[in-house]
Design a protein around this motif. Sequence first.
Motif, mmCIF file in Angstrom:
data_model
loop_
_atom_site.group_PDB
_atom_site.id
_atom_site.type_symbol
_atom_site.label_atom_id
_atom_site.label_comp_id
_atom_site.label_asym_id
_atom_site.label_seq_id
_atom_site.Cartn_x
_atom_site.Cartn_y
_atom_site.Cartn_z
ATOM 1 N N ALA A 157 -1.927 11.119 -0.647
ATOM 2 C CA ALA A 157 -1.520 10.334 -1.817
ATOM 3 C C ALA A 157 -0.854 9.018 -1.426
ATOM 4 O O ALA A 157 -0.714 8.123 -2.253
ATOM 5 C CB ALA A 157 -0.562 11.148 -2.689
ATOM 6 N N ILE A 158 -0.436 8.892 -0.163
ATOM 7 C CA ILE A 158 0.322 7.725 0.270
ATOM 8 C C ILE A 158 -0.541 6.468 0.246
ATOM 9 O O ILE A 158 -1.661 6.455 0.765
ATOM 10 C CB ILE A 158 0.895 7.951 1.684
ATOM 11 C CG1 ILE A 158 1.935 9.079 1.652
ATOM 12 C CG2 ILE A 158 1.522 6.673 2.228
ATOM 13 C CD1 ILE A 158 2.445 9.482 3.028
ATOM 14 N N THR A 159 -0.002 5.415 -0.362
ATOM 15 C CA THR A 159 -0.675 4.117 -0.407
ATOM 16 C C THR A 159 0.344 3.010 -0.210
ATOM 17 O O THR A 159 1.550 3.252 -0.147
ATOM 18 C CB THR A 159 -1.402 3.885 -1.752
ATOM 19 O OG1 THR A 159 -0.441 3.996 -2.819
ATOM 20 C CG2 THR A 159 -2.502 4.890 -1.977
ATOM 21 N N GLY A 160 -0.162 1.780 -0.139
ATOM 22 C CA GLY A 160 0.725 0.636 -0.050
ATOM 23 C C GLY A 160 1.460 0.392 -1.349
ATOM 24 O O GLY A 160 1.056 0.873 -2.417
ATOM 25 N N PRO A 161 2.536 -0.370 -1.309
ATOM 26 C CA PRO A 161 3.407 -0.552 -2.470
ATOM 27 C C PRO A 161 2.761 -1.278 -3.638
ATOM 28 O O PRO A 161 3.190 -1.103 -4.784
ATOM 29 C CB PRO A 161 4.585 -1.349 -1.919
ATOM 30 C CG PRO A 161 4.021 -2.065 -0.740
ATOM 31 C CD PRO A 161 3.028 -1.121 -0.145
ATOM 32 N N ASN A 162 1.724 -2.080 -3.350
ATOM 33 C CA ASN A 162 1.089 -2.859 -4.415
ATOM 34 C C ASN A 162 -0.375 -2.495 -4.610
ATOM 35 O O ASN A 162 -1.102 -3.216 -5.307
ATOM 36 C CB ASN A 162 1.228 -4.354 -4.113
ATOM 37 C CG ASN A 162 2.680 -4.768 -3.945
ATOM 38 O OD1 ASN A 162 3.547 -4.335 -4.703
ATOM 39 N ND2 ASN A 162 2.956 -5.578 -2.943
ATOM 40 N N ASP A 163 -0.796 -1.395 -4.009
ATOM 41 C CA ASP A 163 -2.160 -0.923 -4.216
ATOM 42 C C ASP A 163 -2.305 -0.365 -5.629
ATOM 43 O O ASP A 163 -1.306 0.015 -6.271
ATOM 44 C CB ASP A 163 -2.513 0.170 -3.205
ATOM 45 C CG ASP A 163 -2.608 -0.353 -1.777
ATOM 46 O OD1 ASP A 163 -2.701 -1.584 -1.601
ATOM 47 O OD2 ASP A 163 -2.586 0.467 -0.842
ATOM 48 N N ASN A 164 -3.536 -0.287 -6.119
ATOM 49 C CA ASN A 164 -3.768 0.249 -7.460
ATOM 50 C C ASN A 164 -3.342 1.709 -7.554
ATOM 51 O O ASN A 164 -3.501 2.484 -6.597
ATOM 52 C CB ASN A 164 -5.250 0.170 -7.828
ATOM 53 C CG ASN A 164 -5.724 -1.254 -8.023
ATOM 54 O OD1 ASN A 164 -4.933 -2.174 -8.202
ATOM 55 N ND2 ASN A 164 -7.030 -1.451 -8.000
ATOM 56 N N VAL A 165 -2.818 2.086 -8.714
ATOM 57 C CA VAL A 165 -2.592 3.497 -9.049
ATOM 58 C C VAL A 165 -3.835 3.989 -9.790
ATOM 59 O O VAL A 165 -4.210 3.430 -10.824
ATOM 60 C CB VAL A 165 -1.335 3.684 -9.916
ATOM 61 C CG1 VAL A 165 -1.315 5.065 -10.564
ATOM 62 C CG2 VAL A 165 -0.085 3.485 -9.064
#
Length: 281
Positions: free
Chosen positions: A104-112
């Motif tokens: 589930a981990i993504t970058g802070p500004n990646d799409n949800v």
Amino acid sequence: MKLVRYGQSGREKPGIVDEDGAIRDLSAHVTDIAGHALTAEGLAAIAAIPTASLPVVTDPGRYGPCVSGTGKFICVGLNYADHAAETGSAIPEEPILFMKATSAITGPNDNVIIPRRSKRTDWEVELGVVIGDEARYVSEADALDHVAGYCLINDVSEREFQAERGGQWTKGKSADSFGPIGPWMVTRDEIVDPQALKMWLSVDGVMRQNGSTKTMIFGVAFLVHYISQFMSLQPGDIISTGTPPGVGLGMKPPVFLLAGQTIRLGIEGLGEQSQLTVDAA
């Protein structure tokens, strides 16, 4: 120190934010913000590098997840007294623990990404604790010695999957993109008191959460101590420590996310995130 990972997904490079807010490239000194680099010894080695001697990253592009190699993403449920009240839940006598899949981990500004068949995707601004030195059966007094630093987390949740699909919270917490972390990890020495940080979240410019870590039921030191009684904590493991009131589930009537919305969130001293919501393909 503020440690970052920047670049294309899966090909991020390690960096450090200098006093002027510019990113400096650390890749000649560490392979990633992960593993040994997060231990007390590893962080001391990074701190000894003259920041001005490092190359300036003129165009960092995307911010990636601020740490890598996370083996466990441990979350704490109903850990704010005012959030428990808004959901009509009793104050827990012990921390409620559940796991969020590391995928589930993504970058802070990646799409949800709103999952298929989701009708109740929700937001949660949370303080993240990044483990540095291994913690196993540690005392509360010594617990913070095992913390590398802190980061901002949006603990995105699907409430129907969480509560109505067999009672397994992990189902509602683990969809791809449900764990934005960053933009950076701030080392423990720069956060004087993790129990006195203002935090907020807005959706399409409307403030939804406006709280403080001071209303945590179980503080950071206790959580690290407590969790270490049940499992060892390794460098890069993340503890997401709960959310203040203002989640969509607690509104009357409840309000949930739709594709095309913008989520913004921040914690004092830990930076901000901004995500666009999109439907799963």
